[in-house]
Design an enzyme around this catalytic site. Structure first.
Site, short mmCIF file in Angstrom:
data_model
loop_
_atom_site.label_atom_id
_atom_site.label_comp_id
_atom_site.label_asym_id
_atom_site.label_seq_id
_atom_site.Cartn_x
_atom_site.Cartn_y
_atom_site.Cartn_z
CG ASP A 9 -1.68 1.25 1.40
OD1 ASP A 9 -2.41 1.62 0.47
OD2 ASP A 9 -1.54 1.90 2.46
CB ALA A 10 0.86 4.32 -1.82
CG ASN A 117 -7.98 3.34 -2.04
OD1 ASN A 117 -8.30 2.38 -2.72
ND2 ASN A 117 -8.36 3.49 -0.78
#
Length: 220
Positions: A9-10, A117
């Site tokens: 995830d970022a 996202n």
């Protein structure tokens, strides 16, 4: 290697989501820390609500909307800093261990990717600012699907692209809800619990919990 791909995830995992406000903390005033927390929480809330409604908006738009809500909730914050905060979000600080850990994994032959996202432009800018672009085999954005995590089809982007089974993927996220979604999909999950948050979703437990990315290779 035990896992064919290491997927991250970022925001909150590789990049510090509170770095933008911290950069301008003195000008923000006494509510800077809680302001940053609300900005992040509203950003996530809007993504979940949009996904449930089936009315997608780009993550950057949600980031702007969340910032405006934070300003409305904290009138002590200087609204003239709005553009400065948005500009800072394009080049958030990465956590200090990130480049070294990704480099070691790459040297061992793992495929590395971001699954986030964030919009493609946001993710590309963040990776470039952190100087990790060359270490990544792929940057997966939900924008292609026009929905948000934790929809199963988001995690399926990884397995479809790399042509591997879910159990061949080690997925790392600082977000416990994201870990729950990835666990349900079948990934090996490692929760980066950087801020010692209480555990949630006991029926969808992570395979391991770390304070940061150091130690990831030792898990195998």
């Amino acid at each position: 290697m035990a896992y064919a791909a290491y997927v991250f995830d970022a925001y909150g995992t590789l990049f510090d989501v509170h770095a933008a406000v911290r950069k301008h903390a003195e000008k923000m005033g006494p509510d800077a820390q809680t302001f940053s927390f609300v900005w992040r929480q509203k950003q996530l809330e809007y993504s979940w609500v949009r996904a449930l409604m089936g009315r997608y908006q780009d993550f950057w738009e949600l980031t702007e909307q969340a910032l405006d809500t934070a300003f409305a909730l904290y009138p002590s914050a200087d609204k003239s800093l709005r553009q400065d905060l948005l500009n800072a979000y394009w080049s958030l600080d990465c956590y200090p261990e990130v480049p070294e850990v990704l480099t070691r994994l790459k040297q061992e032959g793992a495929r590395l990717a971001i699954l986030s996202n964030g919009s493609p432009a946001m993710l590309e800018a963040a990776a470039k600012a952190a100087a990790i672009t060359e270490l990544l085999d792929e940057i997966f954005s939900v924008h292609e699907l026009r929905t948000y995590k934790t929809a199963p089809e988001v995690y399926d982007m990884v397995t479809t692209h790399f042509r591997i089974y879910p159990e061949a993927v080690s997925f790392q996220s600082s977000n416990r809800w994201d870990i729950a979604g990835a666990t349900a999909f079948g990934f090996r999950t490692v929760w980066m619990n950087r801020t010692s948050q209480p555990d949630e979703y006991p029926d969808l437990a992570p395979s391991a919990v770390l304070n940061d990315l150091n130690g990831l290779q030792a898990l195998g």
